[in-house]
Design an enzyme around this catalytic site. Structure first.
Site, PDB file in Angstrom:
ATOM      1  N   PHE A  38      20.312  -4.003  13.220  1.00 59.66           N
ATOM      2  CA  PHE A  38      20.657  -2.565  13.608  1.00 59.66           C
ATOM      3  C   PHE A  38      22.654  -2.279  12.671  1.00 59.66           C
ATOM      4  O   PHE A  38      23.221  -1.796  13.321  1.00 59.66           O
ATOM      5  CB  PHE A  38      20.795  -2.704  15.092  1.00 59.66           C
ATOM      6  CG  PHE A  38      20.098  -3.692  15.847  1.00 59.66           C
ATOM      7  CD1 PHE A  38      18.416  -3.055  15.229  1.00 59.66           C
ATOM      8  CD2 PHE A  38      20.496  -4.401  16.645  1.00 59.66           C
ATOM      9  CE1 PHE A  38      17.819  -3.353  16.000  1.00 59.66           C
ATOM     10  CE2 PHE A  38      19.341  -4.634  17.455  1.00 59.66           C
ATOM     11  CZ  PHE A  38      17.780  -4.701  17.166  1.00 59.66           C
ATOM     12  N   CYS A  39      22.503  -2.948  11.580  1.00 56.20           N
ATOM     13  CA  CYS A  39      24.392  -2.543  10.996  1.00 56.20           C
ATOM     14  C   CYS A  39      24.675  -3.115  12.003  1.00 56.20           C
ATOM     15  O   CYS A  39      26.139  -2.271  11.496  1.00 56.20           O
ATOM     16  CB  CYS A  39      24.459  -1.037  10.868  1.00 56.20           C
ATOM     17  SG  CYS A  39      23.001  -0.160   9.467  1.00 56.20           S
ATOM     18  N   ASN A  40      25.025  -4.133  13.006  1.00 62.43           N
ATOM     19  CA  ASN A  40      26.312  -4.859  13.923  1.00 62.43           C
ATOM     20  C   ASN A  40      26.160  -6.169  13.768  1.00 62.43           C
ATOM     21  O   ASN A  40      25.786  -6.632  14.569  1.00 62.43           O
ATOM     22  CB  ASN A  40      25.959  -4.016  15.266  1.00 62.43           C
ATOM     23  CG  ASN A  40      26.919  -4.614  15.973  1.00 62.43           C
ATOM     24  OD1 ASN A  40      27.450  -5.394  15.882  1.00 62.43           O
ATOM     25  ND2 ASN A  40      27.199  -3.706  17.262  1.00 62.43           N
TER      26      ASN A  40
END
Ligand SMILES: Cc1ncc(COP(=O)(O)O)c(C=O)c1O
Length: 465
Positions: A393-395
Protein backbone atom coordinates in the site's frame (compact mmCIF):
# COMPACT_ATOMS: atom_id res chain seq x y z
CA UNK A 1 -19.02 -18.52 12.37
CA UNK A 2 -22.22 -18.97 14.35
CA UNK A 3 -23.11 -15.34 14.73
CA UNK A 4 -25.94 -13.39 13.21
CA UNK A 5 -27.31 -9.90 12.89
CA UNK A 6 -28.90 -9.97 16.37
CA UNK A 7 -25.50 -10.81 17.92
CA UNK A 8 -23.92 -8.02 15.92
CA UNK A 9 -26.48 -5.47 17.11
CA UNK A 10 -26.18 -6.67 20.67
CA UNK A 11 -22.45 -6.07 20.49
CA UNK A 12 -22.58 -2.88 18.41
CA UNK A 13 -25.98 -1.29 19.16
CA UNK A 14 -25.00 2.12 17.76
CA UNK A 15 -24.96 0.62 14.26
CA UNK A 16 -28.73 1.14 14.26
CA UNK A 17 -28.26 4.90 14.54
CA UNK A 18 -26.76 4.75 11.03
CA UNK A 19 -29.82 3.16 9.37
CA UNK A 20 -30.17 6.22 7.11
CA UNK A 21 -26.98 5.07 5.36
CA UNK A 22 -28.71 1.83 4.36
CA UNK A 23 -31.48 3.87 2.74
CA UNK A 24 -28.90 6.05 1.07
CA UNK A 25 -27.04 3.01 -0.24
CA UNK A 26 -30.26 1.61 -1.74
CA UNK A 27 -31.01 4.89 -3.50
CA UNK A 28 -27.64 6.28 -4.41
CA UNK A 29 -25.24 3.35 -4.60
CA UNK A 30 -27.59 0.71 -6.00
CA UNK A 31 -24.95 -0.15 -8.62
CA UNK A 32 -23.06 -2.03 -5.91
CA UNK A 33 -25.89 -4.47 -5.17
CA UNK A 34 -26.93 -4.71 -8.83
CA UNK A 35 -23.44 -6.02 -9.59
CA UNK A 36 -23.27 -8.07 -6.35
CA UNK A 37 -20.05 -6.25 -5.65
CA UNK A 38 -18.51 -6.44 -2.19
CA UNK A 39 -16.37 -3.32 -2.20
CA UNK A 40 -13.81 -3.35 0.60
CA UNK A 41 -11.13 -0.99 -0.70
CA UNK A 42 -12.31 2.36 0.68
CA UNK A 43 -8.80 3.31 1.76
CA UNK A 44 -7.84 2.92 -1.89
CA UNK A 45 -10.75 5.02 -3.14
CA UNK A 46 -14.12 6.19 -1.84
CA UNK A 47 -17.37 5.66 -3.76
CA UNK A 48 -19.57 8.40 -5.19
CA UNK A 49 -23.33 8.70 -4.91
CA UNK A 50 -25.31 8.83 -8.18
CA UNK A 51 -26.65 12.27 -7.20
CA UNK A 52 -23.12 13.74 -7.03
CA UNK A 53 -22.49 12.83 -10.65
CA UNK A 54 -25.93 14.00 -11.78
CA UNK A 55 -25.64 17.34 -9.98
CA UNK A 56 -22.22 17.96 -11.51
CA UNK A 57 -23.36 16.93 -14.96
CA UNK A 58 -26.39 19.23 -14.72
CA UNK A 59 -24.10 22.05 -13.73
CA UNK A 60 -21.89 21.49 -16.79
CA UNK A 61 -24.79 21.10 -19.17
CA UNK A 62 -26.58 24.23 -18.01
CA UNK A 63 -23.59 26.59 -17.92
CA UNK A 64 -20.58 27.64 -19.91
CA UNK A 65 -17.27 27.92 -18.15
CA UNK A 66 -13.99 29.33 -19.44
CA UNK A 67 -10.39 29.47 -18.32
CA UNK A 68 -10.30 31.46 -15.06
CA UNK A 69 -7.17 33.29 -16.23
CA UNK A 70 -9.34 35.22 -18.70
CA UNK A 71 -11.89 37.83 -17.65
CA UNK A 72 -14.85 37.13 -19.91
CA UNK A 73 -18.22 36.03 -18.45
CA UNK A 74 -17.63 32.23 -18.73
CA UNK A 75 -14.19 32.75 -17.11
CA UNK A 76 -15.65 34.84 -14.33
CA UNK A 77 -18.29 32.15 -13.77
CA UNK A 78 -15.54 29.55 -13.42
CA UNK A 79 -13.52 31.80 -11.07
CA UNK A 80 -16.57 32.28 -8.86
CA UNK A 81 -17.06 28.52 -8.53
CA UNK A 82 -13.40 27.78 -7.90
CA UNK A 83 -13.31 30.42 -5.16
CA UNK A 84 -16.56 29.14 -3.72
CA UNK A 85 -15.09 25.60 -3.52
CA UNK A 86 -11.98 27.01 -1.84
CA UNK A 87 -14.11 28.72 0.81
CA UNK A 88 -16.28 25.66 1.27
CA UNK A 89 -13.26 23.45 1.95
CA UNK A 90 -12.14 25.83 4.70
CA UNK A 91 -15.65 25.88 6.15
CA UNK A 92 -15.85 22.07 6.04
CA UNK A 93 -12.67 21.78 8.12
CA UNK A 94 -13.67 24.69 10.36
CA UNK A 95 -10.56 26.58 9.30
CA UNK A 96 -10.35 30.35 9.74
CA UNK A 97 -9.83 31.86 6.25
CA UNK A 98 -7.56 34.48 7.80
CA UNK A 99 -5.34 31.69 9.05
CA UNK A 100 -5.53 28.97 6.37
CA UNK A 101 -5.38 28.85 2.57
CA UNK A 102 -6.39 26.13 0.12
CA UNK A 103 -4.15 25.15 -2.78
CA UNK A 104 -5.62 22.80 -5.35
CA UNK A 105 -3.44 19.95 -6.56
CA UNK A 106 -3.91 16.79 -8.62
CA UNK A 107 -3.97 14.57 -5.51
CA UNK A 108 -2.43 14.26 -2.05
CA UNK A 109 0.91 13.34 -3.63
CA UNK A 110 0.86 16.54 -5.71
CA UNK A 111 0.18 18.56 -2.56
CA UNK A 112 3.08 16.80 -0.79
CA UNK A 113 5.41 17.52 -3.67
CA UNK A 114 4.65 21.23 -3.39
CA UNK A 115 5.82 21.11 0.23
CA UNK A 116 8.85 18.95 -0.56
CA UNK A 117 10.17 21.15 -3.32
CA UNK A 118 9.37 24.43 -1.55
CA UNK A 119 10.17 23.84 2.11
CA UNK A 120 13.31 25.93 2.78
CA UNK A 121 15.56 23.04 3.88
CA UNK A 122 19.23 23.93 4.35
CA UNK A 123 22.20 22.29 6.10
CA UNK A 124 21.39 22.22 9.82
CA UNK A 125 17.66 21.81 9.13
CA UNK A 126 15.70 18.64 9.81
CA UNK A 127 13.00 16.46 8.34
CA UNK A 128 11.56 13.99 10.87
CA UNK A 129 8.90 11.45 10.04
CA UNK A 130 7.54 8.26 11.47
CA UNK A 131 8.08 4.87 9.79
CA UNK A 132 4.35 4.73 9.10
CA UNK A 133 4.08 7.04 6.11
CA UNK A 134 2.91 6.85 2.53
CA UNK A 135 5.69 6.95 -0.05
CA UNK A 136 4.66 10.43 -1.12
CA UNK A 137 5.59 11.62 2.40
CA UNK A 138 8.74 9.45 2.43
CA UNK A 139 9.74 11.01 -0.89
CA UNK A 140 10.12 14.46 0.70
CA UNK A 141 13.28 13.10 2.35
CA UNK A 142 14.99 13.28 -1.07
CA UNK A 143 14.35 17.04 -1.28
CA UNK A 144 15.55 17.43 2.32
CA UNK A 145 18.76 15.43 1.79
CA UNK A 146 19.55 17.09 -1.52
CA UNK A 147 19.48 20.44 0.27
CA UNK A 148 21.72 19.15 3.07
CA UNK A 149 19.11 18.73 5.81
CA UNK A 150 19.14 15.79 8.23
CA UNK A 151 16.47 13.11 8.02
CA UNK A 152 15.28 11.19 11.09
CA UNK A 153 12.86 8.27 11.03
CA UNK A 154 10.91 7.46 14.18
CA UNK A 155 10.19 3.71 14.56
CA UNK A 156 6.94 1.85 15.29
CA UNK A 157 6.50 -0.68 18.04
CA UNK A 158 4.85 -4.07 17.63
CA UNK A 159 2.24 -5.44 17.92
CA UNK A 160 0.04 -2.34 17.68
CA UNK A 161 2.31 -0.45 15.28
CA UNK A 162 2.08 2.78 17.25
CA UNK A 163 4.89 5.18 18.08
CA UNK A 164 6.60 5.13 21.43
CA UNK A 165 6.25 8.59 23.01
CA UNK A 166 9.86 8.56 24.26
CA UNK A 167 11.19 7.88 20.74
CA UNK A 168 9.03 10.68 19.43
CA UNK A 169 10.21 13.16 22.04
CA UNK A 170 13.81 12.19 21.41
CA UNK A 171 13.42 12.96 17.68
CA UNK A 172 11.65 16.24 18.43
CA UNK A 173 14.53 17.20 20.73
CA UNK A 174 16.87 17.14 17.72
CA UNK A 175 15.42 20.38 16.34
CA UNK A 176 17.99 23.15 16.13
CA UNK A 177 16.47 26.36 17.50
CA UNK A 178 15.74 28.81 14.71
CA UNK A 179 16.30 26.20 11.95
CA UNK A 180 13.69 24.86 9.56
CA UNK A 181 12.33 21.68 11.12
CA UNK A 182 9.55 19.73 9.48
CA UNK A 183 7.76 16.83 11.18
CA UNK A 184 5.42 14.67 9.05
CA UNK A 185 2.93 11.98 9.99
CA UNK A 186 -0.40 10.53 8.91
CA UNK A 187 -3.47 11.20 11.06
CA UNK A 188 -4.42 7.62 10.17
CA UNK A 189 -2.17 4.91 8.79
CA UNK A 190 -3.10 3.54 5.40
CA UNK A 191 -1.43 0.27 6.46
CA UNK A 192 -2.51 -0.55 10.02
CA UNK A 193 -5.28 2.09 10.30
CA UNK A 194 -3.75 3.31 13.58
CA UNK A 195 -4.90 6.82 14.38
CA UNK A 196 -1.80 8.67 15.45
CA UNK A 197 -2.61 11.34 18.05
CA UNK A 198 -3.61 14.77 16.76
CA UNK A 199 -2.17 16.34 19.90
CA UNK A 200 1.29 15.60 18.46
CA UNK A 201 0.71 18.75 16.40
CA UNK A 202 0.85 20.98 19.46
CA UNK A 203 3.63 18.85 20.98
CA UNK A 204 5.84 19.21 17.90
CA UNK A 205 5.11 22.94 17.60
CA UNK A 206 6.25 23.45 21.17
CA UNK A 207 9.58 21.81 20.31
CA UNK A 208 10.14 24.03 17.27
CA UNK A 209 8.76 21.91 14.41
CA UNK A 210 6.47 22.77 11.53
CA UNK A 211 3.91 20.00 11.18
CA UNK A 212 2.79 18.30 7.99
CA UNK A 213 -0.31 16.20 8.61
CA UNK A 214 -1.22 13.64 5.97
CA UNK A 215 -5.00 13.34 6.29
CA UNK A 216 -5.52 11.25 3.12
CA UNK A 217 -6.60 8.09 4.98
CA UNK A 218 -8.16 9.93 7.93
CA UNK A 219 -10.46 12.49 6.28
CA UNK A 220 -12.83 10.00 4.58
CA UNK A 221 -14.23 8.71 7.89
CA UNK A 222 -13.24 11.32 10.47
CA UNK A 223 -13.61 15.01 10.88
CA UNK A 224 -10.55 17.19 11.18
CA UNK A 225 -11.32 20.37 13.09
CA UNK A 226 -8.74 22.95 12.05
CA UNK A 227 -9.93 25.36 14.74
CA UNK A 228 -8.81 22.84 17.36
CA UNK A 229 -5.75 21.26 15.73
CA UNK A 230 -3.48 23.56 13.78
CA UNK A 231 -0.98 21.74 11.60
CA UNK A 232 1.02 23.97 9.26
CA UNK A 233 0.23 21.80 6.26
CA UNK A 234 -2.57 19.29 5.66
CA UNK A 235 -2.94 17.18 2.53
CA UNK A 236 -5.65 14.90 1.18
CA UNK A 237 -7.23 13.57 -2.03
CA UNK A 238 -10.92 14.23 -2.59
CA UNK A 239 -11.71 10.94 -4.34
CA UNK A 240 -10.85 9.15 -1.10
CA UNK A 241 -13.49 11.19 0.76
CA UNK A 242 -16.41 11.08 -1.66
CA UNK A 243 -15.33 9.15 -4.74
CA UNK A 244 -15.87 11.76 -7.45
CA UNK A 245 -14.09 13.43 -9.08
CA UNK A 246 -10.65 11.89 -9.24
CA UNK A 247 -7.71 14.11 -10.14
CA UNK A 248 -8.12 16.63 -7.34
CA UNK A 249 -6.47 17.01 -3.97
CA UNK A 250 -5.55 19.91 -1.77
CA UNK A 251 -2.89 21.38 0.40
CA UNK A 252 -4.49 23.32 3.22
CA UNK A 253 -1.75 25.47 4.67
CA UNK A 254 -1.38 28.05 7.39
CA UNK A 255 -0.80 31.31 5.57
CA UNK A 256 2.18 32.11 7.75
CA UNK A 257 3.85 28.75 6.97
CA UNK A 258 2.99 29.14 3.30
CA UNK A 259 4.75 32.49 3.21
CA UNK A 260 7.99 30.76 4.27
CA UNK A 261 7.95 28.28 1.36
CA UNK A 262 10.21 29.00 -1.60
CA UNK A 263 9.04 27.78 -4.96
CA UNK A 264 11.85 26.44 -7.16
CA UNK A 265 10.26 27.74 -10.35
CA UNK A 266 7.42 29.81 -11.71
CA UNK A 267 4.67 28.85 -14.09
CA UNK A 268 1.63 30.28 -15.78
CA UNK A 269 -0.75 31.51 -13.11
CA UNK A 270 1.83 31.70 -10.31
CA UNK A 271 3.28 35.13 -11.05
CA UNK A 272 2.15 38.72 -11.14
CA UNK A 273 4.89 39.70 -13.61
CA UNK A 274 7.55 37.66 -15.44
CA UNK A 275 9.93 39.07 -17.98
CA UNK A 276 12.04 37.53 -20.72
CA UNK A 277 14.36 40.44 -21.48
CA UNK A 278 14.43 41.60 -17.87
CA UNK A 279 15.04 38.01 -16.75
CA UNK A 280 12.94 38.48 -13.65
CA UNK A 281 9.66 37.33 -12.15
CA UNK A 282 7.45 38.21 -9.19
CA UNK A 283 5.44 35.45 -7.55
CA UNK A 284 1.75 35.96 -6.88
CA UNK A 285 0.54 36.11 -3.28
CA UNK A 286 -0.77 33.23 -1.22
CA UNK A 287 -2.28 30.14 -2.90
CA UNK A 288 -1.89 31.55 -6.42
CA UNK A 289 1.90 31.13 -6.19
CA UNK A 290 1.45 27.36 -5.83
CA UNK A 291 -1.14 26.47 -8.45
CA UNK A 292 0.78 25.82 -11.67
CA UNK A 293 -1.10 26.62 -14.85
CA UNK A 294 -4.85 26.31 -15.13
CA UNK A 295 -6.65 24.67 -12.23
CA UNK A 296 -9.16 21.91 -12.97
CA UNK A 297 -12.00 24.42 -13.14
CA UNK A 298 -14.62 22.07 -14.53
CA UNK A 299 -14.17 19.49 -11.80
CA UNK A 300 -13.51 21.78 -8.84
CA UNK A 301 -17.24 22.66 -8.53
CA UNK A 302 -17.90 18.93 -7.94
CA UNK A 303 -15.93 19.21 -4.68
CA UNK A 304 -18.55 21.37 -3.04
CA UNK A 305 -21.21 18.88 -4.16
CA UNK A 306 -19.16 16.05 -2.64
CA UNK A 307 -18.53 17.80 0.67
CA UNK A 308 -22.21 18.70 0.99
CA UNK A 309 -23.04 15.05 0.33
CA UNK A 310 -20.80 13.95 3.22
CA UNK A 311 -22.35 16.63 5.43
CA UNK A 312 -25.84 15.41 4.57
CA UNK A 313 -24.87 11.91 5.76
CA UNK A 314 -22.96 13.21 8.79
CA UNK A 315 -19.30 12.35 9.24
CA UNK A 316 -20.08 11.21 12.83
CA UNK A 317 -22.53 8.61 11.43
CA UNK A 318 -19.93 7.43 8.95
CA UNK A 319 -17.36 7.15 11.73
CA UNK A 320 -19.77 5.25 13.98
CA UNK A 321 -20.74 2.82 11.26
CA UNK A 322 -17.13 2.17 10.33
CA UNK A 323 -16.32 1.64 14.02
CA UNK A 324 -19.09 -0.99 14.43
CA UNK A 325 -18.31 -2.88 11.23
CA UNK A 326 -14.55 -2.85 11.83
CA UNK A 327 -15.07 -4.15 15.36
CA UNK A 328 -17.27 -6.98 14.10
CA UNK A 329 -14.81 -7.84 11.34
CA UNK A 330 -11.90 -7.94 13.79
CA UNK A 331 -13.81 -9.95 16.42
CA UNK A 332 -14.82 -12.63 13.95
CA UNK A 333 -11.69 -12.79 11.85
CA UNK A 334 -9.36 -13.14 14.83
CA UNK A 335 -11.57 -15.91 16.28
CA UNK A 336 -11.14 -18.14 13.21
CA UNK A 337 -8.78 -21.06 13.78
CA UNK A 338 -7.75 -24.14 11.79
CA UNK A 339 -8.44 -27.55 13.36
CA UNK A 340 -4.76 -27.53 14.34
CA UNK A 341 -5.49 -24.49 16.52
CA UNK A 342 -3.48 -22.18 14.25
CA UNK A 343 -5.22 -18.80 13.82
CA UNK A 344 -6.33 -18.09 10.25
CA UNK A 345 -5.01 -14.54 10.23
CA UNK A 346 -2.37 -12.35 11.77
CA UNK A 347 -3.54 -8.75 12.08
CA UNK A 348 -0.96 -6.02 11.57
CA UNK A 349 -2.00 -3.29 13.97
CA UNK A 350 -4.56 -2.98 16.75
CA UNK A 351 -7.12 -5.77 17.14
CA UNK A 352 -9.61 -3.61 19.01
CA UNK A 353 -11.40 -0.52 17.73
CA UNK A 354 -9.51 1.76 20.13
CA UNK A 355 -7.83 4.65 18.25
CA UNK A 356 -7.94 2.94 14.88
CA UNK A 357 -9.83 3.36 11.64
CA UNK A 358 -11.65 1.05 9.27
CA UNK A 359 -8.85 -0.79 7.49
CA UNK A 360 -7.85 -4.24 8.69
CA UNK A 361 -4.55 -5.48 7.33
CA UNK A 362 -3.70 -9.14 7.70
CA UNK A 363 -1.95 -12.12 6.28
CA UNK A 364 -3.66 -15.49 6.08
CA UNK A 365 -1.94 -18.65 7.34
CA UNK A 366 -2.58 -22.33 6.58
CA UNK A 367 -3.08 -25.03 9.20
CA UNK A 368 0.72 -25.48 9.41
CA UNK A 369 1.13 -21.80 10.20
CA UNK A 370 2.70 -21.02 6.81
CA UNK A 371 1.70 -17.72 5.20
CA UNK A 372 -0.66 -17.89 2.24
CA UNK A 373 0.59 -15.57 -0.53
CA UNK A 374 -1.43 -12.37 -0.55
CA UNK A 375 -1.68 -12.61 -4.35
CA UNK A 376 -3.52 -15.91 -4.00
CA UNK A 377 -5.99 -14.30 -1.56
CA UNK A 378 -6.61 -11.44 -3.96
CA UNK A 379 -7.25 -13.79 -6.87
CA UNK A 380 -9.63 -15.88 -4.77
CA UNK A 381 -11.45 -12.73 -3.60
CA UNK A 382 -11.73 -11.40 -7.16
CA UNK A 383 -13.42 -14.63 -8.23
CA UNK A 384 -16.26 -14.04 -5.77
CA UNK A 385 -16.54 -10.31 -6.49
CA UNK A 386 -14.85 -9.08 -3.32
CA UNK A 387 -12.67 -6.02 -3.96
CA UNK A 388 -9.79 -5.62 -1.56
CA UNK A 389 -6.20 -4.45 -1.76
CA UNK A 390 -3.00 -6.40 -1.39
CA UNK A 391 0.69 -5.48 -1.28
CA UNK A 392 2.33 -2.87 0.91
CA UNK A 393 0.00 0.00 0.00
CA UNK A 394 2.89 2.39 -0.75
CA UNK A 395 3.78 2.33 2.95
CA UNK A 396 7.09 0.44 3.07
CA UNK A 397 8.03 1.50 6.60
CA UNK A 398 4.91 0.00 8.16
CA UNK A 399 5.23 -3.01 5.85
CA UNK A 400 8.82 -3.70 6.93
CA UNK A 401 7.85 -3.50 10.62
CA UNK A 402 4.74 -5.66 10.21
CA UNK A 403 6.46 -8.31 8.12
CA UNK A 404 9.61 -8.14 10.24
CA UNK A 405 11.95 -7.42 7.36
CA UNK A 406 15.18 -6.17 8.93
CA UNK A 407 17.51 -3.35 7.93
CA UNK A 408 20.28 -5.97 7.41
CA UNK A 409 18.16 -8.02 5.01
CA UNK A 410 17.30 -4.88 3.07
CA UNK A 411 20.96 -3.82 2.92
CA UNK A 412 21.98 -7.24 1.56
CA UNK A 413 19.23 -7.09 -1.02
CA UNK A 414 19.92 -3.53 -2.19
CA UNK A 415 23.70 -4.08 -2.36
CA UNK A 416 23.53 -7.34 -4.28
CA UNK A 417 25.31 -7.20 -7.68
CA UNK A 418 22.76 -6.41 -10.35
CA UNK A 419 20.55 -4.43 -7.98
CA UNK A 420 22.45 -1.13 -8.33
CA UNK A 421 19.90 0.65 -10.47
CA UNK A 422 16.99 -1.64 -10.93
CA UNK A 423 14.97 -3.89 -8.62
CA UNK A 424 11.67 -5.41 -9.65
CA UNK A 425 9.09 -6.50 -7.11
CA UNK A 426 9.82 -10.11 -8.08
CA UNK A 427 13.57 -9.59 -7.42
CA UNK A 428 12.63 -8.13 -4.06
CA UNK A 429 10.46 -11.15 -3.21
CA UNK A 430 13.40 -13.45 -3.96
CA UNK A 431 15.64 -11.29 -1.74
CA UNK A 432 13.45 -11.69 1.31
CA UNK A 433 12.92 -15.36 0.61
CA UNK A 434 10.49 -17.14 2.87
CA UNK A 435 8.77 -13.99 4.10
CA UNK A 436 5.63 -12.31 2.89
CA UNK A 437 6.37 -9.22 0.85
CA UNK A 438 2.90 -7.84 1.38
CA UNK A 439 -0.43 -8.22 3.11
CA UNK A 440 -4.17 -8.08 2.50
CA UNK A 441 -6.08 -4.92 3.39
CA UNK A 442 -9.83 -5.01 3.92
CA UNK A 443 -11.14 -1.48 4.28
CA UNK A 444 -14.57 -0.36 5.33
CA UNK A 445 -16.12 2.98 4.34
CA UNK A 446 -19.15 5.20 4.05
CA UNK A 447 -21.68 2.75 2.60
CA UNK A 448 -20.30 -0.61 3.76
CA UNK A 449 -23.04 -2.68 5.37
CA UNK A 450 -23.33 -5.71 7.63
CA UNK A 451 -23.93 -8.01 4.63
CA UNK A 452 -20.64 -6.96 3.01
CA UNK A 453 -18.75 -7.93 6.15
CA UNK A 454 -20.62 -11.22 6.52
CA UNK A 455 -19.87 -12.08 2.91
CA UNK A 456 -16.19 -11.44 3.48
CA UNK A 457 -16.21 -13.47 6.72
CA UNK A 458 -17.75 -16.43 4.88
CA UNK A 459 -15.03 -16.12 2.25
CA UNK A 460 -12.38 -16.14 5.00
CA UNK A 461 -14.04 -19.14 6.63
CA UNK A 462 -13.64 -20.98 3.33
CA UNK A 463 -9.86 -20.71 3.78
CA UNK A 464 -9.94 -22.81 6.95
CA UNK A 465 -8.82 -26.45 6.65
C1 LIG B 1 -2.11 8.02 3.90
C2 LIG B 1 -1.99 8.34 2.44
N1 LIG B 1 -1.27 9.41 2.07
C3 LIG B 1 -1.11 9.76 0.79
C4 LIG B 1 -1.71 9.03 -0.21
C5 LIG B 1 -1.48 9.45 -1.62
O1 LIG B 1 -2.71 9.76 -2.23
P1 LIG B 1 -2.76 9.95 -3.82
O2 LIG B 1 -2.35 8.64 -4.40
O3 LIG B 1 -4.19 10.28 -4.06
O4 LIG B 1 -1.84 11.04 -4.15
C6 LIG B 1 -2.47 7.91 0.12
C7 LIG B 1 -3.06 7.08 -0.95
O5 LIG B 1 -3.38 5.94 -0.78
C8 LIG B 1 -2.62 7.56 1.48
O6 LIG B 1 -3.34 6.50 1.85
Amino acid sequence: MNSNYEDFIKQYPTYQTTAHIDELRAEEYSRLDRANLIYLDYTGGGLYAASQVKAHQHFLLENTFGNPHSSNPPSLAATKLVESARSYILKYFNADPNEYSVIFSANASGALKIIGESYPFEPGDHYALIFDNHNSVNGIREFARNKGADVTYIPLTLPDMRVDQAALESAWNKAQPGANNLFAYPAQSNFSSVKHPLDWIEGAHTKGWDVLLDAAAFAPTNWLDLSQYKPDFVVFSFYKIFGYPTGLGALVARREALSRLQRPWFAGGTITVASVQGDNYYLAEDYAAFEDGTVDYLNIPALEIGLKHIESIGIESIQERVHCLTGWLLDNLTAMKHSSGVPLVRVYGPITTEARGGAVTVNFFNAKDQPIDHRFIEEAANKVNISLRTGCFCNPGAGEVALEISREELDVCFNKPGHENRLTLDDFRVCIDGKSSGAVRISVGTVTNYDDIQFFLRFAEGLLD
